[in-house]
Design an enzyme around this catalytic site. Structure first.
Site, PDB file in Angstrom:
ATOM      1  N   THR A 195       8.797   6.376  15.342  1.00  0.00           N
ATOM      2  CA  THR A 195       9.822   7.507  15.695  1.00  0.00           C
ATOM      3  C   THR A 195       9.388   8.529  14.906  1.00  0.00           C
ATOM      4  OG1 THR A 195      11.552   6.881  16.475  1.00  0.00           O
ATOM      5  CG2 THR A 195      11.750   8.938  15.441  1.00  0.00           C
ATOM      6  N   CYS A 244     -13.406  14.022  -8.654  1.00  0.00           N
ATOM      7  CA  CYS A 244     -14.443  13.433  -7.705  1.00  0.00           C
ATOM      8  C   CYS A 244     -14.738  12.067  -8.295  1.00  0.00           C
ATOM      9  CB  CYS A 244     -15.457  13.897  -7.041  1.00  0.00           C
ATOM     10  SG  CYS A 244     -16.725  14.684  -8.039  1.00  0.00           S
TER      11      CYS A 244
END
Length: 174
Positions: A27, A110
């Protein structure tokens, strides 16, 4: 949130019910959906981006007064909340530790977990030494001009202190 072109086949990360054609199990988490909607409202680029860009530009204006400072990246075609700056003649880790009361990061996002020079900063033409002197500053919706001015004062003083310790290093790694 995920947007996929119609017809794109996704591999489910969780298996269970057959919701969304078997692409999602279980759900939906209503509280997370509401939270994401609120986050999108808060991140409204029409109002937030200009404010953040003004704070970032104020920070750059103050830091650019320091000798041997370089803006890493394009001056206008960039994210409104980030500023990446190289401080010639200063070890980036020493600077970061010297301004430990200010949340900054070294190098490029990064490559922040590696001691090597960032390939992104190298691609921008920075030497390994200059890339290692780079710091990333971020501003956010709760950042104030007073805080920006404090960062400018602290960084300016710490860069001067570290360069003084280097005792007139002739080559600033450019």
């Amino acid at each position: 949130a995920l947007y996929a072109r119609p017809g794109t086949k996704l591999m489910p990360l969780l298996h269970g019910g057959a919701q969304v054609g078997g692409d999602r199990a279980g759900t939906l988490a209503t509280h997370q959906i509401v939270g994401m909607g609120r986050a999108y409202e808060l991140a409204d680029t029409a109002t937030e981006a200009p404010k953040l860009a003004a704070l970032r530009d104020r920070l750059w204006s103050g830091l650019s007064a320091i000798d041997g400072v370089r803006l890493n990246g394009h001056p206008t075609e960039c994210s409104p909340h980030l500023l990446n700056v190289a401080f010639s003649g200063v070890d980036g880790e020493s600077l970061r530790l010297g301004i430990a009361d200010i949340a900054v990061s070294a190098g490029a996002a990064c490559d922040s977990a590696t001691p090597e020079a960032s390939h992104v900063l190298s691609a921008l033409g920075l030497s390994n030494t200059l890339a290692a002197s780079s710091q990333r500053f971020s501003v956010g919706r709760f950042t104030s001009e007073i805080e920006i001015d404090y960062v400018i004062r602290r960084v300016t003083a710490e860069v001067a202190r570290l360069r003084g310790l280097a005792n007139g290093m002739p080559d600033w790694g450019q």
